[in-house]
Design a protein around this motif. Structure first.
Motif, short mmCIF file in Angstrom:
data_model
loop_
_atom_site.label_atom_id
_atom_site.label_comp_id
_atom_site.label_asym_id
_atom_site.label_seq_id
_atom_site.Cartn_x
_atom_site.Cartn_y
_atom_site.Cartn_z
N PRO A 44 -78.31 -48.20 44.26
CA PRO A 44 -76.85 -48.32 44.35
C PRO A 44 -76.37 -49.76 44.24
N LEU A 71 -79.25 -45.75 50.11
CA LEU A 71 -78.89 -44.34 50.14
C LEU A 71 -80.09 -43.51 50.56
N LEU A 77 -77.38 -36.73 53.90
CA LEU A 77 -76.86 -37.67 52.92
C LEU A 77 -76.38 -38.91 53.67
N LEU A 79 -75.67 -43.29 54.02
CA LEU A 79 -75.31 -44.55 53.40
C LEU A 79 -75.48 -45.65 54.43
N SER A 104 -74.05 -41.05 58.02
CA SER A 104 -74.79 -39.95 57.41
C SER A 104 -74.05 -38.65 57.64
#
Length: 265
Positions: A44, A71, A77, A79, A104
Motif C-alpha cells: 500500500p 494491511l 481486515l 490497517l 481492524s
C-alpha cells in the motif's frame, strides 16, 4: 421402496455430502491462500502519492505520510499506519499528527452492510482545535458531508488511546485550553451494550484558570434507539486548581442516566 434402494440413495447422498465438504474446504483453502498472497505481495505504500493527492484535492489539506502503511486480510481486515500528519485547511501549518494508529474490521459483517470494528488503537495523537471570531471551527471542512452515506450499524471491539493531546483556542473569548496525557481504554462499544471505560487526562486553561489531573472509571451504556445514556459504578477523581481554589480535590461516585430528548436526568 425396498432396503437396497434406500441404501443406494443413502450412499449417494453421503457421497454427495462428502465431496461437497471437500469442495468447500478446497475453496476456503484457495481463498485463504489468495488473501495470504495479496497480503504478502501488495504494497500500500506504493499508493502514498495518490492518497496524498486525493486528500489535497478533496479537503485542501496536506497529508504527510513518512511512516509505513501495513494491511492485513486475515483473520480481519486491518490497517496499520505509522507516523502521519495533516495540515490546516489551505495551509502548511500542522493541524493534527499521530505516532501510530491501528484499525481492524471483521470481514463477514461488511457483506451485510454492518461495520464491526475489532480494534481502534491510537498512539501519540496531537490535534489543535480553533474556534475563530466568526464562530466557525477549523474542522468544519472535515465534518461537512459532500455525499450521502448509508447508515451503518456500529460495533467496536475495543478502543485504546495512549498519550494523546488536544489544544483548543477560542479567539472570540481569548481562551486557551490544553488536554494532555490522555489515555482511554474501553471494552466493546455497541448499541445498548454496557462497556467498561477508563479515562485519564490533565486539563489546563485560562478562562477560567484551571489545572486539573483527572481519572475516571465507569461502565457506559449508549442506547441510540431509546436515546438514553447511562453510567454505572462511576469513580471520578480530579486534583489541582479550579475557580480560584488551590489544592482542590473533587470526587464523585454512583450511577446516572440521561435522556436528552425528553430532558430527563
Amino acid at each position: 421402496m425396498d432396503g437396497s434402494s434406500f441404501h443406494s440413495i443413502y450412499a449417494a447422498m453421503n457421497k454427495l455430502l462428502k465431496y461437497g465438504l471437500i469442495a468447500l474446504a478446497g475453496v476456503i483453502v484457495i481463498v485463504l491462500a489468495a488473501a495470504g498472497f495479496i497480503a504478502a505481495t501488495f504494497d500500500p505504500n506504493a499508493y502514498k502519492p495518490q492518497i496524498i493527492q486525493l486528500v489535497q484535492e478533496k479537503k485542501g489539506r496536506a497529508l504527510n505520510l513518512p511512516g509505513d502503511i501495513k494491511l492485513s486480510f486475515f483473520p480481519n481486515l486491518g490497517l496499520e499506519l505509522g507516523a502521519l500528519s495533516l495540515s490546516e485547511h489551505q495551509s502548511r501549518q500542522e493541524f493534527a499528527a499521530v505516532d501510530e494508529a491501528r484499525v481492524s474490521v471483521a470481514v463477514m459483517p461488511l457483506l451485510r452492510k454492518e461495520v464491526v470494528v475489532n480494534e481502534v488503537a491510537v498512539k501519540g495523537l496531537k490535534a489543535n482545535l480553533v474556534r475563530f471570531k466568526n464562530g466557525r471551527f477549523n474542522i468544519d471542512d472535515l465534518l461537512s458531508k459532500e455525499e450521502k452515506s448509508e447508515q451503518v450499524k456500529f460495533d467496536i471491539g475495543h478502543v485504546l488511546v495512549e498519550n494523546a493531546a488536544l489544544t483548543f483556542r477560542d479567539e472570540a473569548k481569548d481562551a486557551r485550553y490544553a488536554v494532555s496525557g490522555v489515555s482511554l481504554k474501553t471494552g466493546r462499544i455497541a448499541n445498548g451494550v454496557s462497556t467498561p471505560v477508563e479515562l485519564a487526562f490533565s486539563l489546563q486553561g485560562n478562562q477560567p484558570r484551571i489545572a486539573l489531573v483527572t481519572r475516571l472509571k465507569t461502565r457506559l451504556t449508549i442506547d441510540l434507539d431509546k436515546q438514553q445514556y447511562a453510567v454505572e459504578g462511576l469513580a471520578l477523581e480530579s486534583k489541582g486548581e479550579a475557580a480560584g481554589i488551590g489544592n482542590l480535590v473533587l470526587k464523585a461516585s454512583g450511577d446516572a442516566s440521561a435522556r436528552p430528548q425528553t430532558g430527563e436526568f
